[in-house]
Design an enzyme around this catalytic site. Structure first.
Site, PDB file in Angstrom:
ATOM      1  N   LYS A 205      40.638 100.478  63.709  1.00 15.47           N
ATOM      2  CA  LYS A 205      40.946 101.875  64.053  1.00 15.47           C
ATOM      3  C   LYS A 205      41.244 102.690  62.782  1.00 15.47           C
ATOM      4  CE  LYS A 205      42.181 105.573  66.082  1.00 15.47           C
ATOM      5  NZ  LYS A 205      41.197 106.443  66.668  1.00 15.47           N
ATOM      6  N   CYS A 259      44.628 112.594  63.454  1.00 14.79           N
ATOM      7  CA  CYS A 259      44.064 111.247  63.244  1.00 14.79           C
ATOM      8  C   CYS A 259      43.567 111.073  61.803  1.00 14.79           C
ATOM      9  CB  CYS A 259      42.921 110.990  64.217  1.00 14.79           C
ATOM     10  SG  CYS A 259      43.489 110.776  65.902  1.00 14.79           S
TER      11      CYS A 259
HETATM   12  N1  LIG Z   1      44.724 112.342  70.687  1.00 10.00           N
HETATM   13  C1  LIG Z   1      43.712 111.665  70.183  1.00 10.00           C
HETATM   14  O1  LIG Z   1      42.600 112.186  70.078  1.00 10.00           O
HETATM   15  C2  LIG Z   1      43.869 110.220  69.754  1.00 10.00           C
HETATM   16  C3  LIG Z   1      42.715 109.461  69.511  1.00 10.00           C
HETATM   17  C4  LIG Z   1      42.856 108.131  69.178  1.00 10.00           C
HETATM   18  C5  LIG Z   1      44.125 107.587  69.040  1.00 10.00           C
HETATM   19  N2  LIG Z   1      45.254 108.342  69.259  1.00 10.00           N
HETATM   20  C6  LIG Z   1      46.556 107.701  69.135  1.00 10.00           C
HETATM   21  O2  LIG Z   1      47.113 107.540  70.445  1.00 10.00           O
HETATM   22  C7  LIG Z   1      48.544 107.647  70.350  1.00 10.00           C
HETATM   23  C8  LIG Z   1      49.028 108.729  71.293  1.00 10.00           C
HETATM   24  O3  LIG Z   1      48.490 109.969  70.846  1.00 10.00           O
HETATM   25  P1  LIG Z   1      48.472 111.268  71.750  1.00 10.00           P
HETATM   26  O4  LIG Z   1      47.590 112.244  71.061  1.00 10.00           O
HETATM   27  O5  LIG Z   1      48.223 110.896  73.175  1.00 10.00           O
HETATM   28  O6  LIG Z   1      50.006 111.713  71.609  1.00 10.00           O
HETATM   29  P2  LIG Z   1      50.763 112.865  72.416  1.00 10.00           P
HETATM   30  O7  LIG Z   1      51.810 113.381  71.540  1.00 10.00           O
HETATM   31  O8  LIG Z   1      49.768 113.787  73.049  1.00 10.00           O
HETATM   32  O9  LIG Z   1      51.448 112.075  73.653  1.00 10.00           O
HETATM   33  C9  LIG Z   1      52.405 111.083  73.503  1.00 10.00           C
HETATM   34  C10 LIG Z   1      53.350 111.129  74.718  1.00 10.00           C
HETATM   35  O10 LIG Z   1      54.275 110.043  74.567  1.00 10.00           O
HETATM   36  C11 LIG Z   1      55.556 110.482  75.025  1.00 10.00           C
HETATM   37  N3  LIG Z   1      56.565 109.580  74.471  1.00 10.00           N
HETATM   38  C12 LIG Z   1      57.051 109.507  73.209  1.00 10.00           C
HETATM   39  N4  LIG Z   1      57.928 108.499  73.103  1.00 10.00           N
HETATM   40  C13 LIG Z   1      58.011 107.917  74.319  1.00 10.00           C
HETATM   41  C14 LIG Z   1      58.747 106.819  74.844  1.00 10.00           C
HETATM   42  N5  LIG Z   1      59.574 106.099  74.084  1.00 10.00           N
HETATM   43  N6  LIG Z   1      58.602 106.507  76.151  1.00 10.00           N
HETATM   44  C15 LIG Z   1      57.771 107.228  76.951  1.00 10.00           C
HETATM   45  N7  LIG Z   1      57.034 108.272  76.498  1.00 10.00           N
HETATM   46  C16 LIG Z   1      57.146 108.603  75.207  1.00 10.00           C
HETATM   47  C17 LIG Z   1      55.627 111.919  74.557  1.00 10.00           C
HETATM   48  O11 LIG Z   1      56.590 112.645  75.296  1.00 10.00           O
HETATM   49  C18 LIG Z   1      54.194 112.403  74.790  1.00 10.00           C
HETATM   50  O12 LIG Z   1      54.032 112.997  76.071  1.00 10.00           O
HETATM   51  C19 LIG Z   1      48.867 107.920  68.880  1.00 10.00           C
HETATM   52  O13 LIG Z   1      49.142 106.708  68.235  1.00 10.00           O
HETATM   53  C20 LIG Z   1      47.571 108.507  68.358  1.00 10.00           C
HETATM   54  O14 LIG Z   1      47.426 108.325  66.970  1.00 10.00           O
HETATM   55  C21 LIG Z   1      45.142 109.653  69.621  1.00 10.00           C
END
Ligand SMILES: NC(=O)c1ccc[n+]([C@@H]2O[C@H](COP(=O)([O-])OP(=O)(O)OC[C@H]3O[C@@H](n4cnc5c(N)ncnc54)[C@H](O)[C@@H]3O)[C@@H](O)[C@H]2O)c1
Length: 402
Positions: A205, A259
């Site tokens: 990743k 990212c």
């Molecule tokens: N958004 C993308 O395009 C993308 C693509 C690939 C990978 N990722 C990875 O996926 C992961 C999540 O990214 P995202 O964009 O969905 O993040 P985001 O910020 O949109 O969502 C994360 C959610 O997790 C919740 N949260 C935080 N701590 C928590 C806990 N202890 N218990 C329960 N809920 C909790 C937050 O309130 C939030 O709603 C990250 O590691 C990111 O790097 C994101």
């Protein structure tokens, strides 16, 4: 794998919410967990809190059908998925506190044979680290749970389609864990599921986004060299790409988003001696934004002397890439805020965003009519038809005719 299983998905954001809804749409019970009460309330009403095409209808359907419920607390289940943020802290060190907190919240509910999956982008060794934390707290589960890392590689704006069709890399702590995770993802992914171990999946990743960053850095470096050499970089890249084995990417005002601008640091912080190129790419892409600021200020100074007053600068685009509304880590937004801080008169234009709390947004036409200098920062499709009659600095090749 039985279909009447219960999935507990922690973190209902850009990744977790579409994933939860997709799994629930297959008739699998999903219990979504988020610490943000507002997110839980919104989702429980069958609504969504993020902008993503087709997601609203899917969430409405799975909530109404009873397969998807949201709560602030986890409960027992068969498959646990972590999709919480992994930002960096301090000097670009990965901040694992969200993943650790989410995992520790789940620990009391784990039982033998459960499958624990991390989807959050994570530094190498995270899956093993989280497993050790779980076992420290519940030693009787040692060797009895399945533990896998399954990163996400979706494109915002096309998430539902890509969640189903993209190939996935699935790496377990052992072969049984990999096999169990593959069995699970087969329930809703039609793309190929490639098996490996957890460390390779974690690195895979990070490498995917670092590859993009390094290649964009090359294009950005070329753009700065070309400006000094009085060469049109867009024409240069177009010509170089006529070589059958050359494929240079397009330069821009820097690299943004959550990212590509973040993940390479997870490699650099873990392997500082070995990751010289990856670190240099991050620095080049960050420097490109400073360089763009210098170019704008240079042009503004000349115009000020000619006009006898501060020139009005129309900045076209604020998002971190074309045709989206996402402003996270956006170099264009960063540049506009820097120009405002330096007392320039800026007319900011972002057609994909209705309003912005920190400064006023202008529509494209009125900004172009009343400005003295045009700065193109994002190559949005909606800008392609604009007619620019004022001096212009184009940092993303909008005006280059191929
Ligand atoms: N958004 C993308 O395009 C993308 C693509 C690939 C990978 N990722 C990875 O996926 C992961 C999540 O990214 P995202 O964009 O969905 O993040 P985001 O910020 O949109 O969502 C994360 C959610 O997790 C919740 N949260 C935080 N701590 C928590 C806990 N202890 N218990 C329960 N809920 C909790 C937050 O309130 C939030 O709603 C990250 O590691 C990111 O790097 C994101």
């Amino acid at each position: 794998m039985k279909k009447d299983l219960n999935v507990i998905l922690v973190g209902l954001g850009y990744i977790g919410l579409p994933t939860a809804a997709l799994i629930a749409s297959k008739g699998i019970h999903v219990h979504g967990v988020d610490i943000n009460k507002k997110v839980v309330e919104t989702v429980s009403q069958g609504k969504i809190h993020i902008v993503e095409p087709d997601l609203d209808g899917l969430v409405k359907y799975v909530v109404a059908s009873g397969f998807f419920k949201a709560d602030t607390s986890p409960k027992s289940g068969d498959v646990f998925i972590i999709a919480v943020p992994t930002p960096f802290k301090g000097d670009h060190e990965p901040d694992l506190s969200y993943v650790e907190a989410a995992a520790m919240n789940i620990v009391p509910f784990l039982k033998p044979d459960d499958l624990f999956i991390i989807e959050s982008t994570s530094p190498v060794g995270t899956t093993e680290h989280i497993y050790n934390l779980i076992i420290k707290s519940r030693p009787e589960l040692e060797g009895k749970i399945y533990m896998s890392y399954c990163p996400e590689r979706v494109l915002p704006g096309n998430v539902i389609f890509e969640l189903v069709h993209n190939d996935r890399v699935i790496g377990g702590m052992n072969e049984q864990s990999t096999a169990k995770a593959i069995e699970f993802y087969s329930l809703f992914v039609t793309g190929h599921l490639h098996k490996t171990n957890a460390r390779t999946a974690e690195m895979c990743k990070l490498v995917e986004n670092s590859f993009r960053d390094v290649n964009i850095a090359f294009a950005n470096e070329l753009s700065m060299i070309s400006a000094k050499a009085n060469i049109n970089v867009w024409e240069l890249i177009q010509l170089a790409n006529k070589h059958p084995r050359v494929k240079i990417l397009q330069p821009g005002p820097g690299v943004g988003g959550h990212c590509i601008a973040v993940d390479p640091w997870f490699i650099v912080s873990g392997y500082p001696e070995e990751s010289k190129l990856i670190k240099a790419a991050r620095q080049v892409n960050n420097f490109k934004t400073d360089w763009v600021l210098q170019q704008i200020e240079g042009a503004a100074t000349i115009l000020k002397q000619q006009l006898g007053r501060q020139p009005k600068i129309a900045c076209l685009g604020l998002a971190f890439k074309p045709n989206i509304d996402d402003l996270r880590e956006s170099p264009a937004l960063h540049l506009v805020e820097d120009l405002i801080k330096r007392k320039h008169e800026v007319l900011a234009v972002e057609p994909n965003v209705a309003s912005f709390p920190r400064f006023q947004l202008h529509d494209t036409e009125s900004a172009l009519n009343s400005c003295d200098l045009v700065v193109v920062l994002v190559k949005h499709r909606t800008f392609e038809s604009v007619r620019i009659t004022k001096p212009v600095l184009d940092f993303c090749g909008l005006l280059h005719v191929a």
